[in-house]
Design an enzyme around this catalytic site. Structure first.
Site, short mmCIF file in Angstrom:
data_model
loop_
_atom_site.label_atom_id
_atom_site.label_comp_id
_atom_site.label_asym_id
_atom_site.label_seq_id
_atom_site.Cartn_x
_atom_site.Cartn_y
_atom_site.Cartn_z
CE LYS A 56 -3.71 2.59 0.92
NZ LYS A 56 -4.64 2.24 2.00
CB THR A 111 -2.74 11.54 -0.79
OG1 THR A 111 -2.17 10.35 -1.38
CG2 THR A 111 -3.66 12.19 -1.79
CB ALA A 112 -2.72 14.40 3.95
CG HIS A 150 -5.48 6.58 8.50
ND1 HIS A 150 -5.66 6.25 7.18
CD2 HIS A 150 -4.13 6.66 8.68
CE1 HIS A 150 -4.48 6.12 6.59
NE2 HIS A 150 -3.54 6.37 7.46
#
Length: 304
Positions: A56, A111-112, A150
């Site tokens: 991932k 990505t944040a 999350h």
């Protein structure tokens, strides 16, 4: 054949891989050496000499250069509508003041952070911190604000934090497209047949979890940062969706659009090419057409 497999401890990933990890489905001769880490660690590990075969990684890390070594699998991705990272603070403030604030981010290659850079390029005062430590450091007002990913996006309000901007909402408002957050990727050096087999196993594992969620919960709970079961279920419901089961054409197009936005903003050294292991189609048409083209040439082939 033994393959190294790495994913995060977050409920959506443990939900996806529980049936594989616990060998509840037929692995068809494959064996997996499994490791779990925070997403920032996964991004960094994929850059090492011992990078896992299947892992991932965040959309940002992939676009920044890992696309040269990995292809995006059709199953297991985290895409969705209005489900991106959330910027929060203890005290509300106007967005025009963001460049004056110290911002906690869950990793440079997440990505944040890429979304923050796309929408607020002048907000450069950033500090990297483990994602689970960001919320308590904002609550204590040690830092001005932080990006929650999350489970944090489900709990911040109950802990007295204020939403400054939801990047999932902002992305959808600006683009009307799903937001790509992370992918399951496979090394390009693996054979086409092995990649196809792994992709199929991930899809089967997702389907097993969907049909046996109660059985999967002990495994998910073991690794979750947030132990309240409803929070974990909300997390899974948001991040495991049709795009996770299979990207399809819409998912592939959204990923390419995301990469182009980042590239056009000067945030990527090169536009990623030949990203997808499988044609951008639904599983009803699942044929590995490695040499044929999608609407975009980048959607086809193994990229080698």
């Amino acid at each position: 054949m033994k393959l190294s497999l790495a994913y995060s401890t977050c409920p959506n990933d443990t939900y996806i891989f529980e049936a594989i990890a616990e060998k509840k489905i037929n692995l068809n001769g494959l064996d997996f050496d499994i490791s779990m880490s925070d997403i920032d660690v996964l991004n960094n590990n994929a850059l090492t000499a011992d990078a896992p075969d299947i892992t991932k990684i965040s959309a940002n890390a992939y676009a920044a250069g890992l696309w040269k070594d990995y292809v995006i699998l059709n199953s297991g991705a985290a895409l969705g509508h209005a489900n991106g990272p959330v910027l929060v603070a203890k005290q509300q403030f106007a967005l025009e003041n963001l460049p004056l604030k110290t911002i906690l981010i869950p990793g440079v290659n997440t990505t944040a952070n890429l979304l923050l850079s796309i929408f607020f390029p002048n907000a450069k005062n950033k500090k990297t911190m483990l994602f689970s430590e960001i919320e308590p450091n904002i609550i204590s007002e040690k830092y001005d604000c932080g990006l929650l990913i999350h489970e944090g996006r489900f709990t911040y309000q109950s802990r007295g934090l204020k939403k400054i901007v939801d990047f999932g909402e902002l992305w959808e408002q600006k683009t009307q497209m799903p937001i790509p957050l992370g992918f399951i990727v496979a090394k390009r050096s693996l054979s086409k047949d092995i990649i196809k087999q792994v992709d199929n196993l991930i899809m089967q594992s997702i389907e097993f979890a969907q049909n046996n969620t109660a059985q999967a919960m002990p495994y998910i709970r073991t690794y979750a940062q947030e132990m309240e079961e409803q929070v974990m279920l909300n997390h899974i419901a948001l991040y495991v969706n049709n795009y996770t089961h299979h990207l399809g054409k819409k998912g592939c197009n959204a990923i390419e659009y995301f990469f182009k936005k980042a590239f056009d903003a000067g945030l990527l050294p090169q536009m990623p090419q030949n990203c997808f292991s499988i044609r951008c189609i639904s599983p009803a048409s699942w044929t590995l057409l490695w040499s044929l083209s999608c609407p975009s040439r980048r959607c086809a082939g193994d990229g080698r």
